[in-house]
Design a protein around this motif. Sequence first.
Motif, mmCIF file in Angstrom:
data_model
loop_
_atom_site.group_PDB
_atom_site.id
_atom_site.type_symbol
_atom_site.label_atom_id
_atom_site.label_comp_id
_atom_site.label_asym_id
_atom_site.label_seq_id
_atom_site.Cartn_x
_atom_site.Cartn_y
_atom_site.Cartn_z
ATOM 1 N N ASN A 111 0.830 -1.213 0.000
ATOM 2 C CA ASN A 111 0.000 0.000 0.000
ATOM 3 C C ASN A 111 0.865 1.264 0.000
ATOM 4 O OD1 ASN A 111 -2.574 1.140 -0.209
ATOM 5 N ND2 ASN A 111 -2.732 1.478 2.003
ATOM 6 N N GLN A 112 2.013 1.164 -0.678
ATOM 7 C CA GLN A 112 2.931 2.292 -0.802
ATOM 8 C C GLN A 112 3.016 2.728 -2.269
ATOM 9 O OE1 GLN A 112 6.456 0.373 0.661
ATOM 10 N NE2 GLN A 112 6.032 0.894 2.805
ATOM 11 N N THR A 113 3.249 4.013 -2.481
ATOM 12 C CA THR A 113 3.435 4.502 -3.843
ATOM 13 C C THR A 113 4.724 3.923 -4.416
ATOM 14 O OG1 THR A 113 2.283 6.566 -3.368
ATOM 15 C CG2 THR A 113 3.733 6.550 -5.280
ATOM 16 N N PHE A 114 4.624 3.390 -5.638
ATOM 17 C CA PHE A 114 5.783 2.802 -6.297
ATOM 18 C C PHE A 114 5.945 3.476 -7.655
ATOM 19 C CE2 PHE A 114 8.297 -0.162 -8.717
ATOM 20 C CZ PHE A 114 9.204 -0.649 -7.788
ATOM 21 N N THR A 115 7.112 4.103 -7.872
ATOM 22 C CA THR A 115 7.365 4.818 -9.117
ATOM 23 C C THR A 115 8.639 4.297 -9.774
ATOM 24 O OG1 THR A 115 8.790 6.589 -8.263
ATOM 25 C CG2 THR A 115 6.414 6.873 -7.979
ATOM 26 N N GLN A 116 8.944 4.880 -10.932
ATOM 27 C CA GLN A 116 10.169 4.507 -11.645
ATOM 28 C C GLN A 116 11.421 4.778 -10.812
ATOM 29 O OE1 GLN A 116 8.282 7.147 -12.465
ATOM 30 N NE2 GLN A 116 9.739 8.815 -12.043
ATOM 31 N N LYS A 117 11.316 5.652 -9.828
ATOM 32 C CA LYS A 117 12.484 5.969 -8.999
ATOM 33 C C LYS A 117 12.962 4.750 -8.216
ATOM 34 C CE LYS A 117 11.506 10.911 -8.509
ATOM 35 N NZ LYS A 117 11.234 12.016 -7.570
ATOM 36 N N PHE A 130 4.313 -6.037 -6.790
ATOM 37 C CA PHE A 130 3.006 -6.190 -7.426
ATOM 38 C C PHE A 130 2.293 -4.857 -7.292
ATOM 39 C CE2 PHE A 130 4.396 -10.313 -6.081
ATOM 40 C CZ PHE A 130 3.981 -11.180 -7.079
ATOM 41 N N VAL A 131 1.841 -4.300 -8.416
ATOM 42 C CA VAL A 131 1.263 -2.960 -8.356
ATOM 43 C C VAL A 131 -0.136 -2.894 -8.963
ATOM 44 C CG1 VAL A 131 3.485 -1.762 -8.302
ATOM 45 C CG2 VAL A 131 2.433 -2.280 -10.511
#
Length: 211
Positions: free
Chosen positions: A57-63, A136-137
């Motif tokens: 439940n965390q934001t996952f970005t390209q970073k 998993f997003v």
Amino acid sequence: MKHLIACVLVLWIGACKHKKLPILGEPEIVTKMVDGKKTEVTEYPRIPDYSFINQKNQTFTQKQMEGKIYVADFFFTACPTICPVMKSNMLTVVERYKDNPKVGILSHTIDPEHDTPAVLKKYADDLGLKGDMWQFVTGDREKIYDIGQKHYMVSAMADPNEPGGFIHSGAFVLVDKDRYARGIYDGTSKESTAKLIEDMGVLLEESNTEE
């Protein structure tokens, strides 16, 4: 004769060491200023910036993938057809590279209404996963479909006529640290997954050479 065989082996080994994977996608010729002069250069499409929510439940970005090569795929947890086989094959990738911090795996659900972070967390736990290598997003449905079809070059969409109500390819997409797609593999095939694992080694060697 022995000398000839030895030379052939040396050349073959040298060629293997310098194997280079192609960059996928339609290239575009653009004009740029290079050393004060207008120069035409070839640019390949890159995976764009993205923002999803992972199984924690965390934001996952390209970073979070910076400096890593990674394998992307598209699935849904209630998939009654190819997904279980794909995940079994992906586990062989995990086993091979689980101790390498420069490798990641990114699985996008195409059923975000059902596949909440909690559902994805249980799915990951049921696979026996540890650590953060395999993400998993979930997120906005249209953004998931868009990045899948336009940038990872795979099928990802709702289809009421398909088992489970969705259609998606069984592809594993290999992406380099600069976000270029470098290979597409059949995630339902053990042989194709083995080729993916081999090509990941090639890409890691390429990354190490560039550093």
